[in-house]
Structures are given as C-alpha cells and as structure tokens.
Design an enzyme around this catalytic site. Sequence first.
Site, PDB file in Angstrom:
ATOM      1  CG  LEU A   1      12.154 -32.283  -6.862  1.00  0.00           C
ATOM      2  CD1 LEU A   1      11.797 -31.866  -8.280  1.00  0.00           C
ATOM      3  CD2 LEU A   1      13.569 -31.822  -6.519  1.00  0.00           C
ATOM      4  CB  THR A   2       9.889 -28.153  -2.126  1.00  0.00           C
ATOM      5  OG1 THR A   2      10.087 -27.495  -3.381  1.00  0.00           O
ATOM      6  CG2 THR A   2      11.169 -28.110  -1.310  1.00  0.00           C
ATOM      7  CD  GLU A   3       4.687 -27.728  -3.145  1.00  0.00           C
ATOM      8  OE1 GLU A   3       3.878 -28.551  -3.629  1.00  0.00           O
ATOM      9  OE2 GLU A   3       4.543 -27.195  -2.032  1.00  0.00           O
ATOM     10  CB  THR A   4       5.478 -32.975  -8.119  1.00  0.00           C
ATOM     11  OG1 THR A   4       6.769 -33.511  -7.765  1.00  0.00           O
ATOM     12  CG2 THR A   4       5.129 -33.441  -9.530  1.00  0.00           C
TER      13      THR A   4
ATOM     14  CB  CYS B   1       2.738 -24.536  -4.868  1.00  0.00           C
ATOM     15  SG  CYS B   1       4.545 -24.622  -5.025  1.00  0.00           S
TER      16      CYS B   1
END
Length: 260
Positions: free
Chosen positions: A44-47, A71
């Site tokens: 995903l774009t961020e964890t 983020c």
Amino acid sequence: MPYPIYQVDAFSSDLFKGNPAAVVLLNQWLPDETLQKIAMENNLTETAFICPQNAELHIRWFTPTTEVELCGHATLASAHVLFNHEEIEGDEVTFYSKSGLLRVTKNDDQLVLDFPIDDIYRVSELPAMMKARSRDKIQEIYRGKTDYMFILSNQADIEDFVPSMDIISELDSRGVIITAPGKDVDFVSRYFAPKCGIPEDPVTGSAHTTLAPYWSKRLGKTSMTARQLSKRRGDLVCEIRGSRVLIGGTCKTYLKGQLL
C-alpha cells in the site's frame, strides 16, 4: 506472536475510495528491516506502525520502498483504528514522530490532523521539467521541506496532467505536488512520488501542509475545502492556525486481522 493489523480507507466516507493505509499495532519495535518488509508485503502507499513507549504512542510510516518522515492519511487511519477498534479514551490522541508531536482530534464522524505548516518558497525554473509534456501549463514552482509544488491554471489542467515519472524521480525531492483552483472546492491537487515507490498517491495529507499555506495566502482565507483528483479521489478540509494546519477527513475500515 501475532500483531493486530487493519486496513483503512482514509479521507473518504466510502469504501474503495480515498487512500488505503495499513495500521500495525506493536508492543515493541521490530527491526527496521522487518518493518520495511512488512510495508513491502502490504504493498500500500503507506503502512503505519504504532508502538507504546513510556506511556507515549510513537508512530512511524513506511512506503513499500522507504521510511518517510510524515504521512497524513496513515496517521488519520491510525487514529481511526484507535478510536473505533482499540477503544482509546477521550477525543484526542497524540503521536510522537520524526516530525514532532502530531495530534488527531475526533469531531463527530470527522478526524482532524494537527500538523506543522510547511515552509515554502518560490524557486526558479527546473531545467528537467522543460521536457515534461505539460510544461507550458505550469505557472509557478515552489519548494517545501520535502516536495516541489507546481501551480497550474485550472482544474482541467490538473485532471489532464501527464507526469513524467522518470523526470520526477530525478528531482531532489520526495515528490511533486500539482495544484490549481477547484470548481466545487477551493483548490484541487494531485501528488506523484515515484522515488518512494508511489507513482501517484491517492490522497496525501502531508502534501496539504504545503498546499494549505499557499492557498490561504492566495485566497485570503484560513478555512478551505480541498479535493485530491486521483482515480480514487479524496476530500479534505484545511484550516490554518498560526504555525499549524488542521486537516480534516473521514475514514472507513476495510479489514482487520492478525499479522503473523
């Protein structure tokens, strides 16, 4: 031991829209290499990883390829998880991060990020951008702490913008924000960060620490509505308060499970 993991669509009141983020709850920090591999596996774009330390909640964010210093959407998703699934008390949660203290407040069904405003300044022409297809539509270029911001004429230019990922990857920045006045909101934007493994981010909370002060000054107002025009799209509300920017949005939980 297993760790709780959630996937949340941030900056959207509907599933399958906004920006999906994974949130992993730890009881102690795992090695950085392991955190990076988890983020790569989630793809995903961020964890976001949340870990308590001395009665404080610490947060870190990883894209599939690197750790980032700030983020927005994954912080919003983390607060959503704590308020709705982990039964944290009160209407405010504070995270300790590499970008300082970050607060998220619950206001009915909306969550509001309290982030530091980015320091931006206007820069001269970028030679590499001369090769970009939409170069003639870029009116101004600004630089913030981590990103470049290109000002375009109107919403149609944002929607039609065709980025050159190779060129953007060569820039000395995390990524590139493009923005213009919106039709139904105060301003619209898109965000590209191929260097971080994110060709186009669906909705970028941290980019609005750069966008909000620019549009506040240009529009002469402190409260603004915003929309990020990715394929998934997302809606945000921004408010300037001194050296901080409040960024509001809603979230929907997509899944919860255990990370083995």
